[in-house]
Write a protein that holds these residues in place. Structure first.
Motif, short mmCIF file in Angstrom:
data_model
loop_
_atom_site.label_atom_id
_atom_site.label_comp_id
_atom_site.label_asym_id
_atom_site.label_seq_id
_atom_site.Cartn_x
_atom_site.Cartn_y
_atom_site.Cartn_z
N GLU A 92 0.85 -1.18 0.00
CA GLU A 92 0.00 0.00 0.00
C GLU A 92 0.89 1.23 0.00
N MET A 93 0.68 2.10 -0.98
CA MET A 93 1.46 3.32 -1.04
C MET A 93 0.52 4.50 -0.93
N ASN A 94 0.86 5.42 -0.05
CA ASN A 94 0.02 6.60 0.10
C ASN A 94 0.82 7.86 -0.18
N ASN A 95 0.45 8.56 -1.22
CA ASN A 95 1.01 9.89 -1.53
C ASN A 95 2.53 9.93 -1.46
N ILE A 96 3.18 9.00 -2.16
CA ILE A 96 4.63 8.94 -2.13
C ILE A 96 5.24 10.01 -3.02
N THR A 97 6.18 10.77 -2.45
CA THR A 97 6.95 11.72 -3.24
C THR A 97 8.42 11.45 -3.00
N PHE A 98 9.20 11.48 -4.06
CA PHE A 98 10.62 11.21 -3.93
C PHE A 98 11.42 12.10 -4.89
N ARG A 99 12.50 12.68 -4.39
CA ARG A 99 13.42 13.44 -5.24
C ARG A 99 14.81 12.86 -5.05
N ALA A 146 8.14 12.01 1.32
CA ALA A 146 6.81 12.19 1.89
C ALA A 146 5.95 10.98 1.54
N GLY A 147 4.97 10.71 2.38
CA GLY A 147 4.08 9.58 2.13
C GLY A 147 4.53 8.33 2.87
N THR A 148 3.64 7.34 2.88
CA THR A 148 3.98 6.10 3.58
C THR A 148 3.82 4.91 2.65
N ILE A 149 4.65 3.90 2.91
CA ILE A 149 4.53 2.64 2.19
C ILE A 149 4.33 1.56 3.23
N LYS A 150 3.33 0.72 3.02
CA LYS A 150 3.13 -0.38 3.94
C LYS A 150 3.25 -1.69 3.18
N ILE A 151 4.07 -2.59 3.71
CA ILE A 151 4.17 -3.92 3.13
C ILE A 151 3.56 -4.86 4.15
N ASN A 152 2.52 -5.56 3.75
CA ASN A 152 1.88 -6.50 4.66
C ASN A 152 1.47 -5.81 5.98
N GLY A 153 1.04 -4.59 5.87
CA GLY A 153 0.61 -3.86 7.05
C GLY A 153 1.72 -3.19 7.84
N GLN A 154 2.97 -3.48 7.44
CA GLN A 154 4.11 -2.95 8.18
C GLN A 154 4.67 -1.75 7.42
N GLU A 155 4.86 -0.65 8.12
CA GLU A 155 5.33 0.54 7.43
C GLU A 155 6.84 0.46 7.17
N VAL A 156 7.23 0.86 5.94
CA VAL A 156 8.66 0.82 5.61
C VAL A 156 9.35 2.03 6.21
#
Lengths: 264, 279
Positions: free
Chosen positions: B6-13, B61-71
């Motif tokens: 699950e990715m929420n509003n990911i921003t990367f530079r 910015a934003g969060t990534i969850k793998i199997n419910g666990q935040e990276v």
């Protein structure tokens, strides 16, 4: 890639292949040590017989060993030349200015030649019969006591095994870049020294760049597979000290004793 | 069902001063067992997206969850046990001096005991049909074989997710088909989630869903049928046309009246013979 024999591995299943890499590594270094004990015909003959038996046991074509000599032939001839013409003593066969061909000079020259050939044969035998990875495993295992002195043994051995793993890849790459530059008109063999060095630039710069790219890619790949350094790591390769290795070491002890006996 | 990724509003530079971020407000969710293809032009941020999933790059910015666990920096190592990644260049990701050493590398890192490693290495090499090459060095393998070894190295770790970061782009057509077939088989056997980043049409056609990236943004999402029905616009999205689409375009040019919706090869064959009979 066929030009460079040093650092190449030839798969096989001979007695020498089956030996523990630590035993092989120790034996090779030990051999270089004891070769300096030899100082007469008998002792050199003994060492030569020993070396050729070892080479024979590896079941690898002698041609590979002779090709291993090729890289160092210049150094060998130079040293032999110096020994032959600048050693005094014994009967003088021939003299011209500072050059003097004497009895001692000739024997010394032959001894030095034998010494070179035997050392190169032995170290070629080590690399031909041992996987680079086994070699770096052996180095890691033998260096382990140095951890007490804060030497980063694991990092060192990983560095070594990656370096060895990439030797053939980088050789292929070098050849490809050379061919690509040749196709664009670069001449690698013509001209004087400065021109030749200039011609290396279009080879070296791309090679450096691609090595760094490779390093970054490899670092990503290693991290993605969970590499976090030496702590908590298990080993897939197991070094097993077998009877064969003990016998080898004992043979070397015997050889040393014999050498001490026959030298004068 | 809870999504596996699950990715929420990911921003990367990559650099702070970059005006256009490599990833711009990307949100997506992927379920266990799905095959997802991510397509897009060169420089659209596909590879960056893949690298953020297992923490090789951390988003600003934003969060990534793998199997419910935040990276995050603390648990990336746990995450990486769950997410395996096969990279583009088969040569640059081969760590070991032989095939078996390379497969064992990841297992070694996890501190798995040797007896277990021996079994897993053999098993996973059999799964990719490379068991007979166990003792071979990388320079003796073809590109497709090296990629299969890389897949075996991942399979041995038993992850839930496999990311293929343009894993077939440097292979010849045969190696490509081989690798895709291997991944497909392994996915079915282990109910894996596959995320493949690709320019290759066959790979994308295998997917359950396709995500389309453009300039760091996720601009479209849909089944292969939905995406492929865009016809010639696909080229702008960074993909070749599937063969039936190309045939359709050629028939249209020859003055035939072809249906506009997307057709698989089988449907195209059906349509062709029925329309010939009708004449």
């Amino acid at each position: 890639m066929n030009k460079l024999i040093f650092g190449r591995y030839i798969p096989g299943n001979s007695l020498i292949h089956q030996m523990d890499p630590r035993a092989k590594l120790l034996a090779s270094f030990y051999f270089i040590g004891i070769i300096f004990l030899a100082n007469n015909w008998q002792s050199y003959a003994l060492l030569a017989i020993f070396t050729f038996v070892a080479v024979g046991l590896s079941k690898i074509n002698l041609l590979f060993f002779i090709r291993g000599l090729r890289a160092l032939i210049g150094l060998i001839l130079f040293t032999v030349f110096l020994q032959v013409f600048f050693t005094n003593g014994g009967t003088i066969y021939w003299q011209w200015g500072i050059f003097r061909l004497t009895e001692y000079g000739v024997t010394n020259g032959i001894f030095i030649f034998c010494r070179f050939v035997l050392i190169i044969f032995m170290s070629t035998l080590l690399t031909l019969t041992t996987l680079p990875l086994e070699l770096s495993d052996a180095i890691e295992s033998l260096l382990r006591p140095l951890k007490a002195f804060k030497l980063p043994v694991h990092e060192f051995s990983l560095m070594l095994s990656i370096a060895l793993r990439y030797v053939p890849t980088l050789m292929d790459e070098t050849e490809k870049i050379m061919n690509a530059q040749r196709a664009r008109g670069v001449d690698f063999s013509e001209g004087n020294l400065i021109q030749k060095m200039r011609a290396i630039i279009p080879l070296l710069i791309p090679l450096f760049v691609s090595s760094f790219t490779r390093a970054i890619d490899l670092a990503y790949a290693m991290e993605a597979r969970g590499y976090q350094g030496g702590n908590g790591r298990t080993k897939y390769r197991l070094l097993e000290w077998k009877l064969l290795d003990t016998i080898t070491i004992l043979t070397f002890v015997l050889l040393t004793a014999l050498l001490v006996l026959v030298r004068n | 069902m809870k999504p596996i990724i699950e990715m929420n509003n990911i921003t990367f530079r990559y650099q702070v001063e970059d005006t256009i971020p490599a990833l711009n407000d990307v949100s997506l969710s992927i379920h266990q067992g799905e095959w997802i293809a991510i397509i897009g032009h060169n420089g659209s941020g596909k590879s960056t997206l893949a690298k953020t999933i297992n923490g090789l790059l951390l988003p600003e910015a934003g969060t990534i969850k793998i199997n419910g666990q935040e990276v995050n920096e603390k648990n990336i190592w746990d995450i990486r046990r769950n997410v395996g990644m096969v990279f583009q260049n088969p040569d640059n990701q081969f760590v070991g001096s032989t095939v078996e050493d390379d497969v064992a590398f990841g297992l070694e890192n996890q501190g798995i005991p040797r007896e277990e490693m021996l079994i897993r290495v053999k098993e996973s090499l059999e799964q990719v049909r490379m068991a007979e090459f166990m003792k071979k060095e990388p320079s003796r393998l073809s590109g497709g074989q090296k990629q299969r070894v890389a897949i075996a190295g991942i399979v041995a770790l038993r992850p839930n997710v496999i990311i293929l970061d343009e894993a077939t782009s440097m292979l010849d057509p045969e190696g490509r088909l081989e690798v895709i077939a291997t991944v497909k088989k392994i996915k079915e056997e282990n109910n894996l989630t596959v995320l493949s980043i690709t320019h290759d049409i066959d790979e994308a056609a295998n997917a359950n869903r396709i995500f389309v990236m453009k300039k760091g943004q996720l601009i479209q999402e849909g089944t292969p049928e939905e995406i492929f029905s865009a016809g010639e616009k696909l080229i702008e999205l960074g993909l070749d046309l599937p063969f039936p689409e190309r045939l359709k375009a050629a028939l249209k040019q020859a003055g035939l009246n072809v249906p506009t919706d997307y057709m698989t090869e089988e449907r195209m064959v059906d349509w062709l013979w029925t329309s010939v009979l009708k004449k």
